[in-house]
Design an enzyme around this catalytic site. Sequence first.
Site, PDB file in Angstrom:
ATOM      1  CG  ASP A  10      30.141  41.882  42.628  1.00 50.73           C
ATOM      2  OD1 ASP A  10      30.870  42.323  43.539  1.00 50.73           O
ATOM      3  OD2 ASP A  10      29.734  40.709  42.565  1.00 50.73           O
TER       4      ASP A  10
ATOM      5  CB  VAL B  81      33.875  43.698  47.779  1.00 53.83           C
ATOM      6  CG1 VAL B  81      33.095  43.253  49.003  1.00 53.83           C
ATOM      7  CG2 VAL B  81      33.614  45.168  47.494  1.00 53.83           C
TER       8      VAL B  81
ATOM      9  CD  GLU C 286      38.756  48.488  35.341  1.00 52.15           C
ATOM     10  OE1 GLU C 286      39.716  49.193  35.017  1.00 52.15           O
ATOM     11  OE2 GLU C 286      38.764  47.771  36.368  1.00 52.15           O
ATOM     12  CG  ASP C 287      35.412  43.992  36.424  1.00 58.00           C
ATOM     13  OD1 ASP C 287      36.574  44.150  36.007  1.00 58.00           O
ATOM     14  OD2 ASP C 287      35.120  43.874  37.637  1.00 58.00           O
TER      15      ASP C 287
ATOM     16  CG  LEU D 125      31.073  37.764  43.166  1.00 57.71           C
ATOM     17  CD1 LEU D 125      31.428  37.709  41.703  1.00 57.71           C
ATOM     18  CD2 LEU D 125      30.680  36.401  43.704  1.00 57.71           C
TER      19      LEU D 125
ATOM     20  NE  ARG E  16      30.873  42.029  38.415  1.00 62.06           N
ATOM     21  CZ  ARG E  16      31.948  42.816  38.326  1.00 62.06           C
ATOM     22  NH1 ARG E  16      33.144  42.337  38.615  1.00 62.06           N
ATOM     23  NH2 ARG E  16      31.833  44.059  37.956  1.00 62.06           N
TER      24      ARG E  16
ATOM     25  CB  CYS F 140      36.823  48.606  39.944  1.00 64.84           C
ATOM     26  SG  CYS F 140      38.097  47.361  40.052  1.00 64.84           S
TER      27      CYS F 140
ATOM     28  NE  ARG G  83      35.624  36.884  39.211  1.00 61.70           N
ATOM     29  CZ  ARG G  83      35.264  38.012  39.835  1.00 61.70           C
ATOM     30  NH1 ARG G  83      35.210  39.144  39.167  1.00 61.70           N
ATOM     31  NH2 ARG G  83      34.999  37.994  41.120  1.00 61.70           N
TER      32      ARG G  83
ATOM     33  CG  HIS H 151      40.281  41.788  37.767  1.00 62.41           C
ATOM     34  ND1 HIS H 151      39.296  42.563  38.328  1.00 62.41           N
ATOM     35  CD2 HIS H 151      39.643  40.773  37.149  1.00 62.41           C
ATOM     36  CE1 HIS H 151      38.110  42.045  38.063  1.00 62.41           C
ATOM     37  NE2 HIS H 151      38.299  40.948  37.356  1.00 62.41           N
TER      38      HIS H 151
END
Lengths: 286, 988
Positions: free
Chosen positions: A74, A269, A79-80, A31, A99, A275, A146, A174
């Site tokens: 991704d 990206v 981290e996400d 993404l 994701r 991240c 997000r 973010h």
Amino acid sequence: MAGLSGGLAAFGRCTHAVVRALPESLCRQALRSTAGPEVDFARAEREYQLYVGVLRGKLGLQVLELPADESLPDCVFVEDVAVVCEETALLTRPGAPSRRKEVEAMKRVLESLNLNIVEMVDENATLDGGDVLFTGREFFVGLSKRTNQRGAEILADTFKDYAVSTVPVHDSLHLKSFCSMAGPNLIAIGSSEAAQKALKTMQQMSDHRYDKLTVPDDAAANCVYLNIPSKGHVLLHRAPEEYPESAKVFEKLKDHMLIPIANTELEKVDGSLTCCSVLINKASEL
Amino acid sequence: MTTEVGSETEVKKDSEQLGPDKAKDKPEEASETPGDQKSREASPGEAQDSSVPAPTSQSSPSSQKKEKSSPESKGISRFLPPWLKKQKSYTLAEPKDEPKKRATGEEQVVEESESQAQPRKSLEEAAENQENAKADDKEKHSISSAEIQPSKEDGKETEVEEVAEKKEEKQEEKENRETKEVQTAEIKIDNVPQKSPKKIKTVQCKVMLLDGTEYSCDLEKRAKGQVLFDKVCEHLNLLEKDYFGLLFYENSEQKNWLDSSKEIKRQIRSLPWIFTFNVKFYPPDPSQLTEDITRYFLCLQLRQDIASGRLPCSFVTHALLGSYTLQAELGDHDPEEHRSDYISEFQFAPNQTQEMEEKVAELHKTHRGLTPAQADSQFLENAKRLSMYGVDLHHAKDSEGVDIMLGVCANGLLIYKDRLRINRFAWPKILKISYKRSNFYIKVRPAELEQFESTIGFKLPNHRAAKRLWKVCVEHHTFFRLVSPEQPPKAKFLTLGSKFRYSGRTQAQTRQASNLIDRPAPYFERTSSKRVSRSLDGAPMGVSDQSLLRDFSAAGGRAAGDKIIDLEATGQDKLKEGGREEDESPLKTPQLELTQDGKSLEEEITSILFSKERFGAGTSGPFAAASPGPAEGAAGEQTGAAAPGPQRHASRTEGPCTGVSDADKSSHETLDIVEEKKQAEFGIEETLVVDETNKGKMQVATDAGETCKVEHVSKKDSSSLPSDSSSSSSSSESEDEEVGEYLPHHRAIEEVIREEQEEEEDMKRKEHEENTQRVEAIPEGSKLNVPVEHTQVTAEDLVQENTVTVAAEEKNLSEQIKQDLGEEKEEEQLKLNGDVSHVDIDVAPQLICCSEPPVVKTEMVTISDATQRTEISTKEIPIVQTETKTITYESSQLDGNAGGDTGVLVSAQTITSESISTTTTTHITKMVKGGVSETRIEKRIVITGDADIDHDEALAQAIKEAKEQHPDMSVTRVVVHKETELAEEDED
């Protein structure tokens, strides 16, 4: 064990890092918020290896590397999918549906670390770890494309000890696309209007007063701060080749051990330094 | 008649009749020779006699009454608590009293002098006061005879005795009591309406304590909250009690804090009286508490909070805190004794799991060696970091009807939606807190780049909830942000809303007080299941500190070498007390009073300013009279202090900082008043600040700058000024008040400013700094020399509110005399320079002199509605919908304060009087600096009205009157502040 992160002295303490290798699918399928040049996979890989090398070799962390999953372009951005604070890990429900499966591998590895695991099961909740800024005293959660209110609430329920304040994020992916912690009480912040506005919001919401480190480039404001017992303050920041002006600002941090790391490819990206890892402080077993 | 009263009179006589010199001597003698004091005491009759005539004719009736009462009391005297005895002549019999008196002889004198003022006041007030005095006596008698009423005073007394060293403190307390006697002790009246003790109705009170035990006692039906609270604290052996309070519940879940200053029966309307002893203000840093026992009670509260879920925390924290609890209550983990189940008896969390208990046990083992006190400390160190620590949550809806929670805490107001913090308003950001019916409003400082303040409204479930929230905000702001409590709104505006103010000690005060706690750590049992041991030996908390403080201040006065001043200083205190008493908050007053005495200059001033407002509320006419006719009763008293004789001037120096701050304060206060008055529909406010300053002032700012500064002072800085501290709250009783307002004035203390700055951007920061500078400059700068002194505006039918503040600062007589409208300041300045060494002064004054005409050197007129203001200065915080006009006339005199050279505040006094349309506040400050004493009188007259008024005329009148009243002083500064409400504000 330390309660409530043991105060500021313990901020940034870290024993383990979870990372995940890059899938090749990242180059084309990851993404991205803006179209642009394609990711040079080989170079991305080198940068990633350098990053992991620093964590493992230079800083002596136990790095747990998850294998890449080509179906999850991704997945390198670990981290996400997890927010870890002290002994508790919140597995998120990433805002991007593509994701959500990234969480599974993360769950396994966190379980292996004996953390208290909380899963975000609410179907209405979304949260990307990239929107979560933990300052050592409180959380700021960016409400972005997000991350939504419900996700933030669940985070607040998970980390009850801390205040959780929401910060609207409009122009970037973010919250941490333009800020991060650069020290125990130090917020690195970009210079863009959006970044400054967000900082102001955070300052207003907080009972604490943070120092700020303003860097010219928003992307460079995302850095990785660690407190390594043998090395003191350690800061991974974007390389001078990428953001020379911002690098100069970092170089003024006299007390920090500065480690420039290039992140040119993943930035294409929307990846930033924070991240690519989940940092965990596993206190020596009781 | 009380001995003290008598002596007071004597002193007064001396001062008045014999002249200043003698007056000086007398006090000294009294203080130095205890024997003398004794003799006086021994002959109460004389004292009475003397006292009676001295005051005006009005006084006589009261004295008679007192006499009558005295015989009655004699019989009862044995039962009287020591302090009572002291006060009364028959006290002699008591050995205890004697030593005390001797020791405190000096102070007593002081008291006496102080008390003078009160009698006079009362005289002027005439019938009312007399009645009150009567009532007091009666009450006392009845109380003592009945022995029923331990009353807080009693308790205190005992405590005092225990702490033998703190004579002075005791003295102060005595003073307070005295005040009560002489003036109106409404409390007493309330308590003992009937003469015969037997008729006293008592009510049984039950108080649930934090350890789960119950304390019960019988209270006189009309007892105020403080009585019960003190009893409970005594029972608990708790000295640092200001963090705690008593809760009662109405309608099941609605918890209310018992107001100490009000009668219990008026707050809790149904029987039985059941209360819960709880932490009211959670100290942000429990490690700063002085005593372990205080921390212990805080721990107990937090354990409740946590177990009930009010204080959320994570699993890990639950376990950690639980483990400290075990360590504190059980000691080291003992594998033999502490088998598997030992933990289950404890509740650590709302949903306690087996896993958690195991974790607790695991952690418990790691705490080996920690003493209970250490374990408690660790517990608190962790608990205090919890984000909801000390946050008092209230349900509300935002403007869109969304459910939110409002959290009041030490730092401000937090807005939560579900568990998320969605906004936060730090106290410095909040300009006004108000409620109207079920709506709660905060007016917020404009954010950077914004021009206007914004008002944010919240909807509460009902108006009681709104008022409750408002009260909690007022109390938290006062407790955590102010150095001393703020005065309640003046009486005349009371009708419009609640006059509730926090009346207890602030955190700053209680910390100061606790620093002086000097007792061995009291023993207490920590097990929550067990009863807390009662040790009645503990010394009361208030005592020790205050005495020390007292000493300190007294020493300062003596150092200055001016004993009279010393007396006066005390006298002022007394006045304050008196005022408070009148306001019905006697119980609380003593504590505050004491603390205040010991405070730094600023604080004292603050309290003074404070007290002046008090006076205003409690008294009317008489004080005002004070300014015009010094010779009479209360007025005379005040005048004496205010317009000190020549000798005083000679030895007087003005406290630099103080003077300045005073000016600021006054203006700020004015502002406040204005804002509050806005409620009154058409209030036009005019503030005239006449600063009589012989000192040179530095004028830094240009005219424009001045304008800014003036406004700044009145608006922005007002928030930060320390002046708002008010001692007691006479909160209106009824819960039915539909509206209430509170203006958190953030003290101008630099910290505050810094805070804001930090929060703001750099740009903003600069602006702030500039503003700050200006503010500082203002007080110093003196442009106009207006030889106006006390001003009293008596325009009765004025539709506007005029506030006139006259601040007179006298350096020496000659200067004062010389000063005239037409006179040049330069001469004065020269003299000043000679007399006092000012570092900064030299340059600025000259400039001023050159550039400005002698009479009205500068006139800064700012007419600002929102638009105009903006034009004038974008940095200003606009007043919304209000027209403000501020005119400042200042004399260009050197300001001793400028250099940061601090003088010693010898005394400060504030007198407020009110009539229907005007409120006159006189603030007298005496400073000793470098051997020179300086008196500064600030007078403010507020004229309120709702129709047209000739401002110029009013001003002229005010100045004229001020001049007339104090011919020997010069006017250094006149500020006219006029505020007209252009339209009603939403919140109003």
